[in-house]
Design a protein around this motif. Sequence first.
Motif, PDB file in Angstrom:
ATOM      1  N   MET A 146      15.785  31.907   4.921  1.00  0.00           N
ATOM      2  CA  MET A 146      16.788  31.007   5.487  1.00  0.00           C
ATOM      3  C   MET A 146      16.771  29.656   4.799  1.00  0.00           C
ATOM      4  O   MET A 146      17.797  29.164   4.325  1.00  0.00           O
ATOM      5  N   LYS A 147      15.560  29.084   4.651  1.00  0.00           N
ATOM      6  CA  LYS A 147      15.407  27.805   3.966  1.00  0.00           C
ATOM      7  C   LYS A 147      15.910  27.930   2.522  1.00  0.00           C
ATOM      8  O   LYS A 147      16.610  27.057   2.025  1.00  0.00           O
ATOM      9  N   ASN A 148      15.546  29.042   1.891  1.00  0.00           N
ATOM     10  CA  ASN A 148      15.965  29.254   0.505  1.00  0.00           C
ATOM     11  C   ASN A 148      17.475  29.268   0.365  1.00  0.00           C
ATOM     12  O   ASN A 148      18.033  28.723  -0.579  1.00  0.00           O
ATOM     13  N   TRP A 149      18.137  29.930   1.320  1.00  0.00           N
ATOM     14  CA  TRP A 149      19.602  29.988   1.269  1.00  0.00           C
ATOM     15  C   TRP A 149      20.199  28.600   1.410  1.00  0.00           C
ATOM     16  O   TRP A 149      21.153  28.252   0.707  1.00  0.00           O
ATOM     17  N   LEU A 150      19.637  27.803   2.305  1.00  0.00           N
ATOM     18  CA  LEU A 150      20.156  26.445   2.494  1.00  0.00           C
ATOM     19  C   LEU A 150      20.008  25.622   1.222  1.00  0.00           C
ATOM     20  O   LEU A 150      20.950  24.944   0.791  1.00  0.00           O
ATOM     21  N   ILE A 151      18.832  25.696   0.618  1.00  0.00           N
ATOM     22  CA  ILE A 151      18.617  24.947  -0.627  1.00  0.00           C
ATOM     23  C   ILE A 151      19.619  25.401  -1.688  1.00  0.00           C
ATOM     24  O   ILE A 151      20.242  24.588  -2.373  1.00  0.00           O
ATOM     25  N   LEU A 152      19.782  26.720  -1.794  1.00  0.00           N
ATOM     26  CA  LEU A 152      20.692  27.250  -2.812  1.00  0.00           C
ATOM     27  C   LEU A 152      22.124  26.784  -2.566  1.00  0.00           C
ATOM     28  O   LEU A 152      22.811  26.314  -3.487  1.00  0.00           O
ATOM     29  N   LEU A 153      22.568  26.911  -1.312  1.00  0.00           N
ATOM     30  CA  LEU A 153      23.948  26.521  -0.997  1.00  0.00           C
ATOM     31  C   LEU A 153      24.160  25.026  -1.216  1.00  0.00           C
ATOM     32  O   LEU A 153      25.141  24.610  -1.835  1.00  0.00           O
ATOM     33  N   ILE A 165      16.768  35.750  -4.249  1.00  0.00           N
ATOM     34  CA  ILE A 165      16.310  35.530  -2.881  1.00  0.00           C
ATOM     35  C   ILE A 165      16.211  36.870  -2.145  1.00  0.00           C
ATOM     36  O   ILE A 165      15.222  37.153  -1.461  1.00  0.00           O
ATOM     37  N   VAL A 166      17.224  37.692  -2.312  1.00  0.00           N
ATOM     38  CA  VAL A 166      17.227  39.002  -1.650  1.00  0.00           C
ATOM     39  C   VAL A 166      16.079  39.872  -2.172  1.00  0.00           C
ATOM     40  O   VAL A 166      15.323  40.468  -1.398  1.00  0.00           O
ATOM     41  N   VAL A 167      15.950  39.905  -3.497  1.00  0.00           N
ATOM     42  CA  VAL A 167      14.920  40.766  -4.091  1.00  0.00           C
ATOM     43  C   VAL A 167      13.513  40.336  -3.668  1.00  0.00           C
ATOM     44  O   VAL A 167      12.675  41.173  -3.345  1.00  0.00           O
ATOM     45  N   HIS A 168      13.278  39.019  -3.656  1.00  0.00           N
ATOM     46  CA  HIS A 168      11.943  38.538  -3.293  1.00  0.00           C
ATOM     47  C   HIS A 168      11.526  39.025  -1.916  1.00  0.00           C
ATOM     48  O   HIS A 168      10.351  39.240  -1.657  1.00  0.00           O
ATOM     49  N   LYS A 169      12.487  39.170  -1.016  1.00  0.00           N
ATOM     50  CA  LYS A 169      12.172  39.572   0.359  1.00  0.00           C
ATOM     51  C   LYS A 169      12.210  41.084   0.536  1.00  0.00           C
ATOM     52  O   LYS A 169      11.873  41.585   1.605  1.00  0.00           O
ATOM     53  N   SER A 170      12.672  41.795  -0.472  1.00  0.00           N
ATOM     54  CA  SER A 170      12.939  43.215  -0.298  1.00  0.00           C
ATOM     55  C   SER A 170      11.732  44.074  -0.670  1.00  0.00           C
ATOM     56  O   SER A 170      10.723  43.596  -1.182  1.00  0.00           O
ATOM     57  N   ILE A 178      11.083  31.446  -6.416  1.00  0.00           N
ATOM     58  CA  ILE A 178      12.546  31.526  -6.432  1.00  0.00           C
ATOM     59  C   ILE A 178      13.150  30.328  -7.149  1.00  0.00           C
ATOM     60  O   ILE A 178      14.056  30.478  -7.973  1.00  0.00           O
ATOM     61  N   PHE A 179      12.645  29.129  -6.870  1.00  0.00           N
ATOM     62  CA  PHE A 179      13.269  27.950  -7.464  1.00  0.00           C
ATOM     63  C   PHE A 179      12.531  27.422  -8.695  1.00  0.00           C
ATOM     64  O   PHE A 179      13.011  26.506  -9.358  1.00  0.00           O
ATOM     65  N   GLY A 180      11.392  28.024  -9.011  1.00  0.00           N
ATOM     66  CA  GLY A 180      10.678  27.626 -10.225  1.00  0.00           C
ATOM     67  C   GLY A 180      11.556  27.681 -11.464  1.00  0.00           C
ATOM     68  O   GLY A 180      11.603  26.717 -12.238  1.00  0.00           O
ATOM     69  N   PRO A 181      12.299  28.784 -11.665  1.00  0.00           N
ATOM     70  CA  PRO A 181      13.149  28.879 -12.856  1.00  0.00           C
ATOM     71  C   PRO A 181      14.183  27.746 -12.932  1.00  0.00           C
ATOM     72  O   PRO A 181      14.481  27.250 -14.014  1.00  0.00           O
ATOM     73  N   VAL A 182      14.700  27.331 -11.783  1.00  0.00           N
ATOM     74  CA  VAL A 182      15.698  26.257 -11.762  1.00  0.00           C
ATOM     75  C   VAL A 182      15.050  24.946 -12.191  1.00  0.00           C
ATOM     76  O   VAL A 182      15.552  24.236 -13.077  1.00  0.00           O
ATOM     77  N   ILE A 183      13.907  24.659 -11.574  1.00  0.00           N
ATOM     78  CA  ILE A 183      13.200  23.418 -11.902  1.00  0.00           C
ATOM     79  C   ILE A 183      12.814  23.407 -13.377  1.00  0.00           C
ATOM     80  O   ILE A 183      13.025  22.424 -14.092  1.00  0.00           O
ATOM     81  N   GLY A 184      12.299  24.538 -13.831  1.00  0.00           N
ATOM     82  CA  GLY A 184      11.902  24.639 -15.237  1.00  0.00           C
ATOM     83  C   GLY A 184      13.080  24.418 -16.169  1.00  0.00           C
ATOM     84  O   GLY A 184      12.963  23.725 -17.187  1.00  0.00           O
ATOM     85  N   ALA A 185      14.228  25.012 -15.839  1.00  0.00           N
ATOM     86  CA  ALA A 185      15.410  24.866 -16.692  1.00  0.00           C
ATOM     87  C   ALA A 185      15.838  23.407 -16.749  1.00  0.00           C
ATOM     88  O   ALA A 185      16.135  22.879 -17.827  1.00  0.00           O
ATOM     89  N   PHE A 186      15.858  22.743 -15.599  1.00  0.00           N
ATOM     90  CA  PHE A 186      16.226  21.325 -15.563  1.00  0.00           C
ATOM     91  C   PHE A 186      15.278  20.500 -16.432  1.00  0.00           C
ATOM     92  O   PHE A 186      15.696  19.727 -17.282  1.00  0.00           O
ATOM     93  N   ILE A 187      13.995  20.687 -16.212  1.00  0.00           N
ATOM     94  CA  ILE A 187      13.011  19.879 -16.934  1.00  0.00           C
ATOM     95  C   ILE A 187      13.130  20.100 -18.439  1.00  0.00           C
ATOM     96  O   ILE A 187      13.260  19.161 -19.220  1.00  0.00           O
ATOM     97  N   LEU A 188      13.117  21.376 -18.833  1.00  0.00           N
ATOM     98  CA  LEU A 188      13.088  21.651 -20.271  1.00  0.00           C
ATOM     99  C   LEU A 188      14.366  21.176 -20.961  1.00  0.00           C
ATOM    100  O   LEU A 188      14.317  20.575 -22.034  1.00  0.00           O
ATOM    101  N   LEU A 189      15.511  21.434 -20.347  1.00  0.00           N
ATOM    102  CA  LEU A 189      16.764  21.052 -20.993  1.00  0.00           C
ATOM    103  C   LEU A 189      16.940  19.534 -21.035  1.00  0.00           C
ATOM    104  O   LEU A 189      17.423  18.998 -22.031  1.00  0.00           O
ATOM    105  N   THR A 190      16.525  18.872 -19.988  1.00  0.00           N
ATOM    106  CA  THR A 190      16.588  17.402 -19.992  1.00  0.00           C
ATOM    107  C   THR A 190      15.696  16.856 -21.098  1.00  0.00           C
ATOM    108  O   THR A 190      16.109  16.029 -21.914  1.00  0.00           O
TER     109      THR A 190
END
Lengths: 313, 249
Positions: free
Chosen positions: A1-8, A167-172, A250-262
């Motif tokens: 639930m928290k993950n969905w909120l962050i994503l949205l 998110i779905v896969v991680h919980k499945s 779940i959000f590691g890839p996002v953070i990593g992409a932001f950091i590396l590209l910046t």
Amino acid sequence: MKNWLILLAGTGVLALLPLLGDNYLMRLATMVAMYVILAQSWNFIGGLAGYPSFATAGFFGLGAYTSAVLQGMGVPLFASWGAGGLAAVIFSALVGGAILHLRGHYFAIASLVTVEVLREIVNTTPDITGGGMGLNLPIMRMTVAEHATFFFYSMLAVAFACMACAIVVHKSKLGFALRCIQQNEDAANILGVNAYLYKTIGFGFSAVFAGIAGAIYASWVHYIEPPDVFDVLISVKPLVMVLLGGLGTIFGPVIGAFILLTFEEFVWRTFLTVHAAALGVIIVALVLFLPNGVLSLTREKLGLRRRAAGEKR
Amino acid sequence: MTALLSLENVSRAFGGLRAVDGVSFGIEAGEILGLIGPNGAGKTTLINVITGVHPANSGRVIYDGRDITRLKPHQIAKLGLSRTFQIVQPFPKMTVLENVAAGALFAGQSPSMAEASREAMEQLRFTGLASVADKPALSLTLAQRKRLEFAKGLAMKPRILMLDEVNAGLNEAEIDDALAMIRKVAEKGVAIVLIEHLLKVVISVSNRIVVLHHGQLIAEGEPSAVLRDPAVVEAYLGAKYAARYGGAS
Ligand SMILES: Nc1ncnc2c1ncn2[C@@H]1O[C@H](COP(=O)(O)OP(=O)(O)OP(=O)(O)O)[C@@H](O)[C@H]1O
Ligand SMILES: [Mg+2]
């Protein structure tokens, strides 16, 4: 639930970006979205299952070429993008059957070879793919701003889908099986986990979105050639991003992409020549000092606090 | 009565080494079968043959009337054959509960993750691990890890449970607990194969004993009779043990 909120919330905020009307920023954001897709894709097989895949560039390039060739034959844009994803999945299933029984370094090398095989196929079929000459895609009739906005939203939409899928896969059951495989594959088999099946599905997930991203990329830049879309950096950077952000999160890839590209944008502009070397330094520093990613820092801190609280009691 | 599991002339070699060599025997539901033999006799290999980890080179493994010799480990696990590892093999970074839930979900075929967790919790209570359910598996003591293996095996809803030295390294009180659990499981109709070096333990709990030596079955039968068997005495026990255990009963 928290993950969905962050994503949205995150996607919602990013979706407002075109209001700023800054095309440079939009290009950058499109790039971030693309690498979020690639990093999250890699995370399915590399992070969850622990299989260090270098096939990402293969899926990306295959998606790019599939959609480019199809568009040249008159297939509509969105259909060609879908076909790019489909081609990548089919390829992952074929290749997965051959290399997913390998482990560790052997798997890594075999997955790297698949990229070279695809590159060779493109190079030796100039009639269809343009070979080493590259391939032009139909120019779209749009203003520069419309073009930037359209591709930003396209990439963002796929990034959203990819994240939702994560998110779905991680919980499945699939996610659980992949984590078991990552921890101890032999024990997983004995516990009734059909490791081969789950690995193949995980590999498929790591292919589909990368293929679509490649397809969108091809339309975005109008022109593709093998050294560009089968570039080994397209395999390496997502991996570094996930390590940077947090493996199997779940959000590691996002953070990593932001950091590396910046970081890259900064380094690239300032020290043009040491770009590759800087990436190398980051990788070494990561492996040595932060093997569990940036997210682990916050978690470790929390863990420490909890432990300290426990001791007081 | 036909056996739940029967081995028919099963062999398995590693290179030139015949680790299991023409072994035949059967196991019935609810039975506790002790599997003994000196180090390197082929006990663990025999379990690996049955569970498909190292499939037999020749011979057949029949389970519940079905030839399972060539099935994959995960298929065999789903049929109701579970085993523990001599060298414990937890998923180190997962919680104890998750470790056990994996067995319930994948081999025990629980309908959902929630149901698997519930069943896992039940097994943790049975094995006395409920208090450490949320700890990572790598934080457990050896005795607890052995019990975790046992709980995982049970969560798989087995009809045959193969225990590879679950008591090794435990103290006497811990062993007594483990034996009580093993008996309870067998009473529910689960067949138990118990690999065990401590003869006292095997004798006290087994209905029947099978002795392996150099990969071959050298004796089979009721515990005290097997321990008096001259071949067993010579190969494994030595005269002193024979006098102490075989003669006493
Ligand atoms: N994977 C393998 N590859 C090669 N040889 C093996 C393998 N597994 C077992 N062996 C050999 O097969 C023989 C039987 O080993 P096994 O582990 O089955 O014995 P064991 O009866 O379980 O012994 P222990 O009481 O020490 O556990 C040994 O000689 C061992 O070295
Ligand atoms: Mg052994």
